[in-house]
Design a protein around this motif. Structure first.
Motif, mmCIF file in Angstrom:
data_model
loop_
_atom_site.group_PDB
_atom_site.id
_atom_site.type_symbol
_atom_site.label_atom_id
_atom_site.label_comp_id
_atom_site.label_asym_id
_atom_site.label_seq_id
_atom_site.Cartn_x
_atom_site.Cartn_y
_atom_site.Cartn_z
ATOM 1 N N GLY A 224 0.809 -1.205 0.000
ATOM 2 C CA GLY A 224 0.000 0.000 0.000
ATOM 3 C C GLY A 224 0.847 1.261 0.000
ATOM 4 O O GLY A 224 2.047 1.243 -0.240
ATOM 5 N N GLY A 225 0.210 2.392 0.265
ATOM 6 C CA GLY A 225 0.922 3.650 0.369
ATOM 7 C C GLY A 225 1.184 4.292 -0.969
ATOM 8 O O GLY A 225 0.579 3.970 -1.989
ATOM 9 N N GLY A 226 2.110 5.238 -0.963
ATOM 10 C CA GLY A 226 2.427 5.981 -2.164
ATOM 11 C C GLY A 226 3.235 7.212 -1.812
ATOM 12 O O GLY A 226 3.806 7.312 -0.720
ATOM 13 N N ARG A 227 3.264 8.176 -2.752
ATOM 14 C CA ARG A 227 4.039 9.405 -2.562
ATOM 15 C C ARG A 227 3.155 10.611 -2.816
ATOM 16 O O ARG A 227 2.538 10.736 -3.872
ATOM 17 N N LEU A 228 3.111 11.509 -1.840
ATOM 18 C CA LEU A 228 2.410 12.775 -1.964
ATOM 19 C C LEU A 228 3.452 13.878 -2.082
ATOM 20 O O LEU A 228 4.368 13.959 -1.258
ATOM 21 N N ARG B 246 0.233 16.476 -5.818
ATOM 22 C CA ARG B 246 0.238 15.260 -6.618
ATOM 23 C C ARG B 246 0.375 14.037 -5.704
ATOM 24 O O ARG B 246 1.237 13.996 -4.828
ATOM 25 N N LEU B 247 -0.452 13.026 -5.946
ATOM 26 C CA LEU B 247 -0.362 11.758 -5.234
ATOM 27 C C LEU B 247 -0.178 10.642 -6.254
ATOM 28 O O LEU B 247 -0.962 10.521 -7.200
ATOM 29 N N VAL B 248 0.884 9.840 -6.085
ATOM 30 C CA VAL B 248 1.104 8.652 -6.903
ATOM 31 C C VAL B 248 1.063 7.458 -5.959
ATOM 32 O O VAL B 248 1.900 7.346 -5.051
ATOM 33 N N THR B 249 0.079 6.575 -6.120
ATOM 34 C CA THR B 249 -0.039 5.410 -5.251
ATOM 35 C C THR B 249 0.978 4.351 -5.654
ATOM 36 O O THR B 249 1.527 4.375 -6.757
ATOM 37 N N ARG B 250 1.188 3.390 -4.753
ATOM 38 C CA ARG B 250 2.191 2.369 -5.001
ATOM 39 C C ARG B 250 1.833 1.498 -6.208
ATOM 40 O O ARG B 250 2.711 0.950 -6.867
ATOM 41 N N ASP B 251 0.537 1.410 -6.534
ATOM 42 C CA ASP B 251 0.151 0.620 -7.705
ATOM 43 C C ASP B 251 0.006 1.464 -8.969
ATOM 44 O O ASP B 251 -0.554 1.022 -9.961
ATOM 45 N N GLY B 252 0.539 2.713 -8.919
ATOM 46 C CA GLY B 252 0.658 3.500 -10.137
ATOM 47 C C GLY B 252 -0.467 4.457 -10.453
ATOM 48 O O GLY B 252 -0.450 5.111 -11.502
ATOM 49 N N GLN B 253 -1.448 4.603 -9.568
ATOM 50 C CA GLN B 253 -2.504 5.578 -9.809
ATOM 51 C C GLN B 253 -1.973 6.993 -9.569
ATOM 52 O O GLN B 253 -1.241 7.237 -8.611
ATOM 53 N N HIS B 254 -2.377 7.927 -10.441
ATOM 54 C CA HIS B 254 -1.960 9.321 -10.339
ATOM 55 C C HIS B 254 -3.175 10.196 -10.033
ATOM 56 O O HIS B 254 -4.207 10.081 -10.699
ATOM 57 N N HIS B 255 -3.030 11.074 -9.036
ATOM 58 C CA HIS B 255 -4.092 12.015 -8.684
ATOM 59 C C HIS B 255 -3.448 13.383 -8.456
ATOM 60 O O HIS B 255 -2.336 13.484 -7.930
#
Length: 207
Positions: free
Chosen positions: A89-93, A102-111
Motif C-alpha cells: 500500500g501507500g504511495g508518494r504525496l 500530486r499523489l502517486v499510489t504504489r500501484d501507479g494511480q496518479h491524482h
C-alpha cells in the motif's frame, strides 16, 4: 490500492498525528510562556529543510490502518512517502509551492489537484486541512486560520484547536537544538490519527 485502502492511505499521508500516551506537561499561560511560544514558532518556521520518520495509525469507526512515513522538506517542497506493513500500500504525496498537489499510489494511480485540501476532499470525501499539517507536525499553528492553544513554560504547545481539529502533543525530545514533537494525536468526530516520530532532522544535516 482502491476503495477504503486509498482513503486510509491518503488520510495518513495527509494527517500525520501522533499517539499522546504520556502525561501532558503543566499548562502555562503567562507572558514568559507566550514569548517563548512566539520565539520558538519563528525559529521553526524559518527552517526550510527538515525530515522526519514516523509510525502512523488511523482509527475510525470502520477500520484501523497503520503505516510508516518518511517526510522530507527542502526549500518549500514536501515529499511524503508512505508504506504499509511489509511495504504494501501507500504511495508518494508531493506538495510544492505554486504547483498542484500530486499523489502517486504504489500501484501507479496518479491524482492531482490545485491544492492539497482539494485533493483530500476529492479522494476521501472529507474536508481535511492538509495544508495545516505542514505546521501542526512541528508544533506550530497554521497561520492561515484562527486557533486556540495551550503551551507549557517553554512555549511548546500542549494542545492546538484549529480548523475543527484538536491536536494534543504528548511528548517532546530535542533534535538538532530544537525541542520537537515525538508523540501527537489529532481528533475530529470519530476519527483519530496518531503517530510516533522516531527521527527528526532540522536543516540539511551537513553541519
Amino acid at each position: 490500492m482502491r476503495g477504503s485502502g486509498v482513503r486510509a492511505a491518503l488520510a495518513l499521508l495527509i494527517v500525520i498525528l501522533l499517539a499522546g500516551c504520556a502525561a501532558l506537561p503543566e499548562v502555562d499561560r503567562g507572558d514568559a510562556a507566550q514569548r517563548a511560544f512566539e520565539e520558538r514558532s519563528e525559529r521553526l518556521a524559518a527552517i526550510e529543510t527538515w525530515r522526519l520518520v514516523a509510525r502512523l495509525g488511523l482509527d475510525t469507526e470502520r477500520e484501523y490502518w497503520s503505516a510508516q512515513l518518511n517526510w522530507r522538506v527542502q526549500e518549500g517542497t514536501h515529499i511524503l512517502d508512505l508504506s504499509g506493513p511489509m511495504g504494501r500500500g501507500g504511495g508518494r504525496l508531493t506538495l510544492a509551492e505554486g504547483q498542484p498537489a500530486r499523489l502517486v499510489t504504489r500501484d501507479g494511480q496518479h491524482h492531482s489537484a490545485r491544492d492539497p485540501d482539494v485533493l483530500a476532499q476529492r479522494l476521501t470525501g472529507d474536508a481535511i486541512p492538509v495544508s495545516g499539517m505542514v505546521y501542526w507536525v512541528r508544533g506550530l499553528p497554521d497561520p492561515a486560520h484562527a486557533y486556540e492553544r495551550e503551551v507549557d513554560a517553554e512555549g511548546r504547545p500542549i494542545r492546538i484547536r484549529q480548523a475543527g481539529w484538536e491536536i494534543e502533543y504528548g511528548e517532546y525530545e530535542e533534535f538538532d537544538g530544537e525541542s520537537l514533537p515525538v508523540r501527537m494525536e489529532l481528533q475530529r468526530d470519530a476519527l483519530t490519527l496518531r503517530a510516533v516520530i522516531r527521527q527528526w532532522q532540522m536543516g540539511d544535516g551537513s553541519a
